[in-house]
Write an enzyme that holds these catalytic residues in place. Sequence first.
Site, mmCIF file in Angstrom:
data_model
loop_
_atom_site.group_PDB
_atom_site.id
_atom_site.type_symbol
_atom_site.label_atom_id
_atom_site.label_comp_id
_atom_site.label_asym_id
_atom_site.label_seq_id
_atom_site.Cartn_x
_atom_site.Cartn_y
_atom_site.Cartn_z
ATOM 1 N N GLY A 266 0.807 -1.221 0.000
ATOM 2 C CA GLY A 266 0.000 0.000 0.000
ATOM 3 C C GLY A 266 0.838 1.267 0.000
ATOM 4 O O GLY A 266 0.656 2.152 -0.826
ATOM 5 N N ALA A 267 1.776 1.339 0.947
ATOM 6 C CA ALA A 267 2.566 2.559 1.077
ATOM 7 C C ALA A 267 3.736 2.308 2.017
ATOM 8 O O ALA A 267 3.824 1.252 2.635
ATOM 9 C CB ALA A 267 1.696 3.678 1.638
ATOM 10 N N MET A 268 4.615 3.304 2.100
ATOM 11 C CA MET A 268 5.812 3.150 2.935
ATOM 12 C C MET A 268 6.127 4.454 3.652
ATOM 13 O O MET A 268 6.150 5.532 3.051
ATOM 14 C CB MET A 268 6.975 2.727 2.026
ATOM 15 C CG MET A 268 8.298 2.606 2.733
ATOM 16 S SD MET A 268 8.284 1.285 3.981
ATOM 17 C CE MET A 268 9.424 1.977 5.165
ATOM 18 N N ASN A 270 8.710 6.070 4.807
ATOM 19 C CA ASN A 270 10.043 6.695 4.809
ATOM 20 C C ASN A 270 10.003 8.075 5.474
ATOM 21 O O ASN A 270 9.092 8.852 5.233
ATOM 22 C CB ASN A 270 10.529 6.884 3.376
ATOM 23 C CG ASN A 270 10.248 5.686 2.518
ATOM 24 O OD1 ASN A 270 10.729 4.611 2.795
ATOM 25 N ND2 ASN A 270 9.414 5.866 1.497
ATOM 26 N N HIS A 302 -2.114 5.825 8.632
ATOM 27 C CA HIS A 302 -1.186 4.776 9.102
ATOM 28 C C HIS A 302 0.269 5.192 8.873
ATOM 29 O O HIS A 302 1.094 5.139 9.790
ATOM 30 C CB HIS A 302 -1.506 3.472 8.368
ATOM 31 C CG HIS A 302 -0.613 2.325 8.744
ATOM 32 N ND1 HIS A 302 -0.972 1.381 9.676
ATOM 33 C CD2 HIS A 302 0.637 1.982 8.321
ATOM 34 C CE1 HIS A 302 0.011 0.499 9.805
ATOM 35 N NE2 HIS A 302 0.999 0.840 8.988
ATOM 36 N N GLU A 303 0.574 5.618 7.659
ATOM 37 C CA GLU A 303 1.962 5.973 7.355
ATOM 38 C C GLU A 303 2.384 7.205 8.158
ATOM 39 O O GLU A 303 3.504 7.285 8.643
ATOM 40 C CB GLU A 303 2.156 6.233 5.855
ATOM 41 C CG GLU A 303 1.729 5.097 4.939
ATOM 42 C CD GLU A 303 2.233 3.721 5.331
ATOM 43 O OE1 GLU A 303 3.317 3.621 5.927
ATOM 44 O OE2 GLU A 303 1.529 2.735 5.049
HETATM 45 N N1 B3K Z 1 6.083 -0.554 6.529
HETATM 46 C C1 B3K Z 1 5.526 -0.746 5.214
HETATM 47 C C2 B3K Z 1 5.560 -2.165 4.773
HETATM 48 C C3 B3K Z 1 6.802 -2.570 4.132
HETATM 49 C C4 B3K Z 1 6.692 -3.947 3.540
HETATM 50 C C5 B3K Z 1 7.991 -4.431 3.060
HETATM 51 N N2 B3K Z 1 7.918 -5.721 2.408
HETATM 52 C C6 B3K Z 1 4.148 -0.231 5.116
HETATM 53 C C7 B3K Z 1 3.412 -0.096 6.381
HETATM 54 O O1 B3K Z 1 3.131 -1.038 7.076
HETATM 55 O O2 B3K Z 1 3.136 1.003 6.749
HETATM 56 ZN ZN ZN Z 2 2.819 0.052 8.819
#
Ligand code: B3K
Ligand code: ZN
Length: 883
Positions: A266-268, A270, A302-303
Site C-alpha cells: 500500500g505505502a511506505m 520513509n 497509518h503511514e
Molecule cells: N512498513 C511498510 C511495509 C513494508 C513492507 C515491506 N515488504 C508499510 C506499512 O506497514 O506502513
Molecule cells: Zn505500517
Amino acid sequence: MKNAQPKTIYLKDYQPPNYLIDTTELRVELMEEGATVTATLKMRRNSHAGEDAPLLLHGIELELRELKIDGRVLDANEYYADAESLTIEQVPAEFVLESTVFIKPQENTSLEGLYKSDDMFCTQCEAEGFRKITYYLDRPDVMSEYTTTVVADKAGYPVLLSNGNPIDSGELDNGRHFVTWHDPFKKPSYLFALVAGDLEYIEDSFTTMSGRNIELRIFVEEKDIDKCDHAMRSLKKSMAWDEEVYGREYDLDIFMIVAVDAFNMGAMENKGLNIFNTSAVLAKTETTTDAAFQRVEAIVAHEYFHNWSGNRVTCRDWFQLSLKEGFTVFRDAEFSADMGSRVVKRVEDVSLLRTAQFSEDAGPMAHPVQPASFIEISNFYTLTVYEKGCEVVRMYHTLLGPELFREGSDLYFDRHDGQAATIEDFTRCMEEVSGRDLTQFKRWYSQAGTPRLDVNGSYDADAQTYTLNFAQSCPATPESAEKQPFHIPVTLGLVGQQGDLPLTLQGVEQTETYTDMVLEITESEQSFVFENVTEQPVPSLLRDFSAPVKLDFPYSNADLTFLMSRDSDGFNRWDACQKLATGILEGLVQAQLDGATMELDSSLVAAFRTVLNDDSLDPAMVALMLKLPSEAYLAEEADVIHVDEIHNAREFVRDQLAQQLKAEFQAAYDSNQVSEPYEPSAAQIAKRSLKNVALGYLMLADDDAISLARSQYDNANNMTDSAAALALLVCSDKPQAQHQAAELIIAFYEKWQQEALVVNQWFTVQAIAPQQGAVERVRELMQHPAFDIKNPNKVRSLIGAFCANNHVNFHRTDGAGYQLLADMVIELNTLNPQIAARLLAPLSKWQKQIPQRQQLMKEQLSRILATEELSKDVYEVVSKSLK
Ligand code: B3K
Ligand code: ZN
C-alpha cells in the site's frame, strides 16, 4: 529447487552490530542506463566488539567500482564480496568508508531497492532493500544521519526528492541538476527514500500544537493532479488527531507523499517522504469507490502515525516488526473509528481478522505475533503481525483503560525516542504505568494459533445467580504443539428482557454498578458467578470483540435473534446476526452432503425483516448485518471445506431472503438514495452501502431489478454506484443480466481505459464472477494490453482477486485454477519474488480441502518447489506448506 537451501534466521541469535555508522553521505547519479551510488560512511567499532571484528556489509546485485578506507583505495585482496555481502577483515576503530557502486534500477522488477515505476525513479527499502542500493549495515539497529544528493537530467527529472529538508540545489553540465537533502533525525536504512521524476504537486500546510508551520506536499504524475485533495485532507486530519490523542507532533519542516504506480504494497513510511501506491493515495468521485476513499484515509493516517511509532522509535530487529506495525494499525483503526462510525469500523476489522488472519493462524505459515524465526522477512508482513498485533495492543488498552494506556504510550515514546526498541520495551512501559505483572499476557506475542474459548452458562432462579464457565484451549501450530493458557480479557454483559442487567460479581468488592465488565481469563478453566440476577439472562460475550479468540457458547437461534435487537453492544448485535446466519448456512451445507433438500430456517427471514424495519439502526450496520458471512469465512469456520456446497448454500439463502423480503429490500433501496452531491462521508457511505446490498437481493428476486441496476449504472454520478451495479450485472446468472453485462464490460473499459486504477476494478469484477469458465476468462485477460505482470496492482486485481474471491472456480476439480496460480507464481518468482510468495497463499492452504483437491493443490506446490532458482520468498511458503 537447484540452489542451496536458504538459511533460517532466529530471534534467539540476535547480536548487536559490531560497527556503527554515525553519518551517511550519499550521492546518487541517475542515468538512463543505470545509476552510480557513492556512499561515504563515518563508521566506528561498537563498544562490545573486539579489534579483530571483521566488517561485514550487506550488498546485493551491486557492481563495485571503488572502495576506500580513509581515502585509500583498497586492493581487491583486502576485501571479499559474495552474492549478498562484502567483508573487510581488518578496519580501524574509527574510519571513513567510501564505496562507489553501479546498479540498474531500470532492470529491477522486484520493486525493492531503487527501481523505475513508469518514468520515475523511486525506492522501497523496507525491510532489506537498501542493500540493493549500496553496501551498508542494512539492519534497523544501525541508525545514521543521512545527507543525500540526487543528480539527474533536469528535463526528464525536474523533481529530485529524499528524506529530510532540502539544503542545496543547482545546475550541472549537460542539462543535469542536483538537489541535496539532509535528514537531521538518525534513522535506519529501511526508512531511506529517493524519488526522481517529472511530477506535479499539490501543497498545503499544517500548524502544529507548538505553532510550527509544516509544508505538506503530494507529488503525482500530471494526469493525477485532480485526485490528491482527499489524501491531503486525510493527512491534515491525521496530524491533528495524533496531537490530540497521543500528544505527538510532527518534527521536520516538510512532509511529502509521492504516488507511484508500481508498488509492492500500500505505502511506505520513509522519514518525511512517504511513498504510496497510487491506489492508496489517489481518489476522486468519478473514479473511486467509497471503500477506496476510506482506504486512502486509513493508509495516509497509518503511514503518518509511523513517524512516531516506527520512525522516531524504530525496531531493533525484524522480529520486532509488530512493535511498529501492530501499534500503528491500532492507532489508525482508532483514528478511522473517530472519523466515521466506530462500530462499523470494528465490524469491518474483525471480519478481516476472523476470515483471513484466523485462516493464516491455522495454516502452514502460522507464526506468533513475534515470530521466532524466518527465512525471508518479506513473508512476515502478515495479517498476524499487523492485525493480530493490533488486537494485542487493543487488549492492553482494554486491560489498562484509556488513561493508563496513554501514560504507557507516552512513557514508551519518551523513553525510547531515537532508539531501536523491542516488544519487550513496549510491554515494560505498560507494566510500569499500570503496576501490573503482564508476564502471562506476553504469551500473545510468542504463541501462534487462535485460542478457543468454550463457554457455558447456567441460571439458578432460586439463588438468583448466573454462572459462566470458561474453558480455553489453542490448537497446535508449526512452532509448538502445546500451548500455555493465554490471558484473555472478555468484556461482557448480561442481557435481560429490558436490556442490560446490573452486574455483581461474586467475591469482588464493587463500589459502582456496571452493566459491562472485563473478566480476565487466565486459567485453562475458570468460572464466574454473578449475583442478584433477577431473570434468566442471555450473555453478551466478548463485546466489541475484546480478544482475538474463537468463542463458542451454545446459543439457540432465539437467543441470537434476541441479542440482535436487545444487545447494547453494537458489535455483538452484528455478531449475533453472523452467528445465526453461519449456523443456518452450515446446516444447509450438511443437508447437501446428506442428499437432503435445502430448506431455510424461518428465524433468519424474521431476523432480517426486523433489521430491515429497524429505523433506529445506522444504515451501514443494516448493510453489514444483511451481508451473509462470506464463502471465505464459512471455509475458515469449517473442519472440512466443501467449496461448492458452501457456495450453493449461500446462493440458496440469498435467493430465499430475496423472495421473502422483496418489499423490504425495495423500500431500503428507495429510501437510501442520496440526492446531495457526492461526498465520502460516513452518512452517505452508509446509505450507498445499504442501497447496493438491497439492489443485490432485488436482482435475485425479480427480473425488473436488472433494469434498475442498469439505470443505476447509467445515471450514477460516482464510482461506488456504477461499480456496484456493474458487479451485480456481471455476477448475475440471469441471461438478461448477462446480456447487459457483456455490453457494459466493453463500455466501461472504453470509458476508463486511461485510468489505471479503474481498469484494476474492471479486471477484478471479471475475475470474481462465479459463472463457469472463469479460469479461461482470467487467462484471456492476462493477454489484454492493459494487463502487466510487472505491475503488482494488476496482478492483485486479476489473479489475486480470482483466487481469493472466486472459490468455485479457483477450486475447480479439474485443477485448472490451481494450475493458473502456479503458472503465475513461477513466472513472478524471477520477476518479483515478494508478490509471487504473497499470491501463493491460497494454494498453500490445502489442509482442510477434500482429498481430491488436496492432491491437486499439492501437485502444483511440488511443481513450484521443483522450479530452478526458486527465490527465498517462494521457497519458504512452498516448503512450509508441503511439510
Ligand atoms: N512498513 C511498510 C511495509 C513494508 C513492507 C515491506 N515488504 C508499510 C506499512 O506497514 O506502513
Ligand atoms: Zn505500517
